[in-house]
Design a protein around this motif. Structure first.
Motif, PDB file in Angstrom:
ATOM      1  N   GLN A 248       0.830  -1.206   0.000  1.00  0.00           N
ATOM      2  CA  GLN A 248       0.000   0.000   0.000  1.00  0.00           C
ATOM      3  C   GLN A 248       0.863   1.255   0.000  1.00  0.00           C
ATOM      4  O   GLN A 248       0.499   2.272  -0.606  1.00  0.00           O
ATOM      5  N   ALA A 249       2.013   1.184   0.643  1.00  0.00           N
ATOM      6  CA  ALA A 249       2.910   2.345   0.646  1.00  0.00           C
ATOM      7  C   ALA A 249       3.471   2.624  -0.745  1.00  0.00           C
ATOM      8  O   ALA A 249       3.804   3.770  -1.066  1.00  0.00           O
ATOM      9  N   GLN A 250       3.558   1.603  -1.581  1.00  0.00           N
ATOM     10  CA  GLN A 250       4.099   1.785  -2.929  1.00  0.00           C
ATOM     11  C   GLN A 250       3.302   2.814  -3.729  1.00  0.00           C
ATOM     12  O   GLN A 250       3.862   3.556  -4.539  1.00  0.00           O
ATOM     13  N   ILE A 251       1.981   2.852  -3.502  1.00  0.00           N
ATOM     14  CA  ILE A 251       1.127   3.754  -4.288  1.00  0.00           C
ATOM     15  C   ILE A 251       0.794   5.042  -3.537  1.00  0.00           C
ATOM     16  O   ILE A 251      -0.008   5.847  -3.998  1.00  0.00           O
ATOM     17  N   ALA A 252       1.393   5.229  -2.364  1.00  0.00           N
ATOM     18  CA  ALA A 252       1.180   6.466  -1.613  1.00  0.00           C
ATOM     19  C   ALA A 252       1.895   7.622  -2.312  1.00  0.00           C
ATOM     20  O   ALA A 252       2.956   7.450  -2.901  1.00  0.00           O
ATOM     21  N   LEU A 253       1.280   8.798  -2.250  1.00  0.00           N
ATOM     22  CA  LEU A 253       1.823   9.972  -2.941  1.00  0.00           C
ATOM     23  C   LEU A 253       2.699  10.810  -2.009  1.00  0.00           C
ATOM     24  O   LEU A 253       2.418  10.923  -0.813  1.00  0.00           O
ATOM     25  N   LEU A 254       3.711  11.427  -2.593  1.00  0.00           N
ATOM     26  CA  LEU A 254       4.596  12.329  -1.867  1.00  0.00           C
ATOM     27  C   LEU A 254       5.227  13.284  -2.863  1.00  0.00           C
ATOM     28  O   LEU A 254       5.221  13.021  -4.069  1.00  0.00           O
ATOM     29  N   PRO A 255       5.773  14.410  -2.410  1.00  0.00           N
ATOM     30  CA  PRO A 255       6.437  15.332  -3.342  1.00  0.00           C
ATOM     31  C   PRO A 255       7.628  14.658  -4.011  1.00  0.00           C
ATOM     32  O   PRO A 255       8.320  13.850  -3.385  1.00  0.00           O
ATOM     33  N   PRO A 256       7.884  14.978  -5.266  1.00  0.00           N
ATOM     34  CA  PRO A 256       8.993  14.323  -5.971  1.00  0.00           C
ATOM     35  C   PRO A 256      10.348  14.719  -5.403  1.00  0.00           C
ATOM     36  O   PRO A 256      10.515  15.819  -4.868  1.00  0.00           O
ATOM     37  N   MET A 257      11.302  13.799  -5.507  1.00  0.00           N
ATOM     38  CA  MET A 257      12.685  14.038  -5.103  1.00  0.00           C
ATOM     39  C   MET A 257      12.799  14.415  -3.632  1.00  0.00           C
ATOM     40  O   MET A 257      13.595  15.262  -3.236  1.00  0.00           O
ATOM     41  N   LEU A 258      11.978  13.758  -2.812  1.00  0.00           N
ATOM     42  CA  LEU A 258      12.017  14.000  -1.373  1.00  0.00           C
ATOM     43  C   LEU A 258      13.049  13.104  -0.692  1.00  0.00           C
ATOM     44  O   LEU A 258      13.719  13.525   0.262  1.00  0.00           O
ATOM     45  N   LEU A 259      13.178  11.872  -1.177  1.00  0.00           N
ATOM     46  CA  LEU A 259      14.038  10.901  -0.510  1.00  0.00           C
ATOM     47  C   LEU A 259      15.448  10.856  -1.082  1.00  0.00           C
ATOM     48  O   LEU A 259      16.397  10.504  -0.372  1.00  0.00           O
ATOM     49  N   GLN A 260      15.601  11.172  -2.366  1.00  0.00           N
ATOM     50  CA  GLN A 260      16.924  11.077  -2.997  1.00  0.00           C
ATOM     51  C   GLN A 260      17.980  11.919  -2.277  1.00  0.00           C
ATOM     52  O   GLN A 260      19.103  11.439  -2.053  1.00  0.00           O
ATOM     53  N   PRO A 261      17.673  13.160  -1.847  1.00  0.00           N
ATOM     54  CA  PRO A 261      18.696  13.911  -1.102  1.00  0.00           C
ATOM     55  C   PRO A 261      19.080  13.235   0.209  1.00  0.00           C
ATOM     56  O   PRO A 261      20.225  13.346   0.649  1.00  0.00           O
ATOM     57  N   ARG A 287       0.222   3.203   8.285  1.00  0.00           N
ATOM     58  CA  ARG A 287      -0.437   2.928   9.558  1.00  0.00           C
ATOM     59  C   ARG A 287      -1.451   4.033   9.839  1.00  0.00           C
ATOM     60  O   ARG A 287      -1.095   5.216   9.888  1.00  0.00           O
ATOM     61  N   ASP A 288      -2.721   3.639  10.014  1.00  0.00           N
ATOM     62  CA  ASP A 288      -3.778   4.579  10.418  1.00  0.00           C
ATOM     63  C   ASP A 288      -3.827   5.824   9.534  1.00  0.00           C
ATOM     64  O   ASP A 288      -3.832   6.967  10.014  1.00  0.00           O
ATOM     65  N   ASN A 289      -3.840   5.592   8.207  1.00  0.00           N
ATOM     66  CA  ASN A 289      -3.957   6.683   7.233  1.00  0.00           C
ATOM     67  C   ASN A 289      -2.769   7.638   7.253  1.00  0.00           C
ATOM     68  O   ASN A 289      -2.892   8.817   6.887  1.00  0.00           O
ATOM     69  N   TRP A 290      -1.613   7.130   7.658  1.00  0.00           N
ATOM     70  CA  TRP A 290      -0.377   7.899   7.619  1.00  0.00           C
ATOM     71  C   TRP A 290       0.688   7.080   6.896  1.00  0.00           C
ATOM     72  O   TRP A 290       0.777   5.871   7.065  1.00  0.00           O
ATOM     73  N   LEU A 291       1.484   7.768   6.110  1.00  0.00           N
ATOM     74  CA  LEU A 291       2.621   7.130   5.448  1.00  0.00           C
ATOM     75  C   LEU A 291       3.877   7.405   6.272  1.00  0.00           C
ATOM     76  O   LEU A 291       4.218   8.565   6.533  1.00  0.00           O
ATOM     77  N   HIS A 292       4.536   6.323   6.669  1.00  0.00           N
ATOM     78  CA  HIS A 292       5.748   6.441   7.477  1.00  0.00           C
ATOM     79  C   HIS A 292       6.936   5.961   6.646  1.00  0.00           C
ATOM     80  O   HIS A 292       6.926   4.840   6.125  1.00  0.00           O
ATOM     81  N   ILE A 293       7.940   6.797   6.534  1.00  0.00           N
ATOM     82  CA  ILE A 293       9.152   6.471   5.782  1.00  0.00           C
ATOM     83  C   ILE A 293      10.353   6.691   6.690  1.00  0.00           C
ATOM     84  O   ILE A 293      10.447   7.736   7.366  1.00  0.00           O
ATOM     85  N   SER A 294      11.245   5.727   6.730  1.00  0.00           N
ATOM     86  CA  SER A 294      12.468   5.885   7.519  1.00  0.00           C
ATOM     87  C   SER A 294      13.673   5.491   6.676  1.00  0.00           C
ATOM     88  O   SER A 294      13.604   4.573   5.858  1.00  0.00           O
ATOM     89  N   ILE A 295      14.747   6.232   6.868  1.00  0.00           N
ATOM     90  CA  ILE A 295      16.024   5.944   6.214  1.00  0.00           C
ATOM     91  C   ILE A 295      17.087   5.882   7.300  1.00  0.00           C
ATOM     92  O   ILE A 295      17.235   6.828   8.093  1.00  0.00           O
ATOM     93  N   SER A 340      19.501   8.234  11.543  1.00  0.00           N
ATOM     94  CA  SER A 340      18.195   7.842  10.997  1.00  0.00           C
ATOM     95  C   SER A 340      17.324   9.074  10.806  1.00  0.00           C
ATOM     96  O   SER A 340      17.416  10.058  11.548  1.00  0.00           O
ATOM     97  N   VAL A 341      16.504   8.995   9.759  1.00  0.00           N
ATOM     98  CA  VAL A 341      15.534  10.052   9.446  1.00  0.00           C
ATOM     99  C   VAL A 341      14.170   9.391   9.319  1.00  0.00           C
ATOM    100  O   VAL A 341      14.033   8.367   8.644  1.00  0.00           O
ATOM    101  N   GLU A 342      13.164   9.988   9.960  1.00  0.00           N
ATOM    102  CA  GLU A 342      11.791   9.467   9.880  1.00  0.00           C
ATOM    103  C   GLU A 342      10.873  10.565   9.370  1.00  0.00           C
ATOM    104  O   GLU A 342      10.871  11.676   9.894  1.00  0.00           O
ATOM    105  N   ILE A 343      10.108  10.227   8.346  1.00  0.00           N
ATOM    106  CA  ILE A 343       9.159  11.165   7.748  1.00  0.00           C
ATOM    107  C   ILE A 343       7.753  10.597   7.884  1.00  0.00           C
ATOM    108  O   ILE A 343       7.529   9.411   7.617  1.00  0.00           O
ATOM    109  N   THR A 344       6.815  11.439   8.298  1.00  0.00           N
ATOM    110  CA  THR A 344       5.414  11.039   8.413  1.00  0.00           C
ATOM    111  C   THR A 344       4.564  11.989   7.574  1.00  0.00           C
ATOM    112  O   THR A 344       4.637  13.205   7.747  1.00  0.00           O
ATOM    113  N   LEU A 345       3.785  11.409   6.655  1.00  0.00           N
ATOM    114  CA  LEU A 345       2.947  12.195   5.748  1.00  0.00           C
ATOM    115  C   LEU A 345       1.509  11.711   5.820  1.00  0.00           C
ATOM    116  O   LEU A 345       1.261  10.518   6.039  1.00  0.00           O
TER     117      LEU A 345
END
Length: 350
Positions: A248-261, A287-295, A340-345
């Protein structure tokens, strides 16, 4: 041009409103016994239609006093003066139309002093109401224009942001890649060719994605893969990556070129300084209508001379604020051996 008179639908609605006013005046004349219902209609309807166009001048009266610099006393004087003047025009129209009809034997309405006073007051009151309504119309137009201006500003800001991102991709990354290609041409032509193709693919993807407002996480991951493909030729087995992205996270939307930097920072300030290299781990889940990304990436206990000042992370934080307001967040944490960096959208699906 006048916003009502320049729009046919608004003009029709405006005239219908004044015809209703004319019917109210006719009812008043009929109830007071000054005229029959049919005579009252023949008297009032033509007059109110003409006066409706006179009352439309209220728009220009209101525009003559901009709301931002308006003061109470001059506004009251102007509005009252304009209402009294227009009331005189209204009374002149009524008496003139009645005298013309009387001379042509269409009808004869005998107005008493009290009824003349009421007609004059009605004209003043209608114009004052017209002033207030036009004032509200101008206020709504100002709000609408401000919203459009803000939207244009956001678009311009986004375009400037994307131009900045394209400019930032990253001269150092490009120079290092070109230097690596130059070095490889004399010792490993196959690797040099592979790196050239990977570099071209990365820039092709980055330019295409940067034209979009939002992209699926899967496309952002593909861009990061292209970036890592170039860097892995430079660093060899020293650089490893693991991506764990839920379906489900694969099809979640986010601004382009957010993770590459962030991937680039993980290499520049982490993997590069480690003799044995390490693994960059990227996780995406819903999780609960939030997209969580961690690097997460390993880093040296002793900071190198190229340690960053956090400007890139602050820029990303500001970018998320511009797009999502207070709904999105980015947090980072550094230990002696990892960063580590954690982003929640908020979850938006493509």
């Amino acid at each position: 041009m006048h916003p009502i008179l320049s729009d046919l639908r608004k003009l029709i609605s405006y005239l219908v409103a004044w015809l209703l006013v004319g019917m109210l005046i006719a009812k008043f004349l009929a109830l007071t016994g000054l005229a029959s219902w049919s005579t009252a209609l023949l008297f009032s309807l033509p007059v109110v239609v003409i006066y409706g166009f006179v009352a439309s001048s209220a728009y220009y009266v209101c525009r003559s006093l901009p709301m931002t610099g308006r003061r109470l006393i001059p506004t009251v004087v102007l509005f009252c003066g304009a209402s009294l003047f227009s009331g005189g025009i209204w009374l002149t129209l009524c008496l003139g139309w009645n005298n013309l009809a009387t001379s042509l034997d269409w009808w004869s309405i005998t107005f008493t002093p009290n009824s003349v006073s009421l007609l004059f007051s009605a004209g003043c009151g209608c114009y004052l109401i017209s002033l207030l309504l036009h004032d509200g119309l101008i206020a709504l137009d100002n709000i609408r224009n401000a919203e459009l201006s803000a939207a244009k500003s956001r678009v311009l800001a986004r375009e400037a942001e994307l131009h900045m991102l394209r400019a930032q991709i990253n001269p150092h990354f490009l120079f290092n890649s070109l230097n690596s290609i130059s070095a490889l041409t004399s010792i490993d032509t196959v690797a040099a060719r592979a790196m050239t193709i990977a570099l071209a693919q990365f820039f092709r993807q980055s330019l295409a994605l940067s034209e979009q407002t939002t992209i699926a996480l899967a496309k952002e991951i593909a861009l990061c893969d292209s970036f890592l493909e170039v860097e892995k030729i430079r660093f060899g087995s020293k650089l490893q990556s693991e991506f764990n992205i839920e379906d489900q996270a694969q099809i979640a939307l986010l601004p382009p070129m957010l993770l590459q930097p962030l991937i680039e920072n993980a290499i520049k300030h982490g993997i590069r300084d480690l003799s044995d290299g390490g693994v960059i781990r990227l996780t995406g889940l819903v999780r609960d209508n939030w997209l969580h990304i961690s690097i997460e990436n390993p880093c040296d206990e002793t900071p190198s001379s190229t340690i960053g000042n956090g400007l890139g992370l602050k820029n990303i934080k500001q970018r998320l604020m511009n797009v999502y307001g207070n709904q999105a967040s980015i947090q980072w944490n550094k230990t002696d051996t990892s960063f580590s960096v954690e982003i929640t959208l908020p979850l938006q699906l493509s």
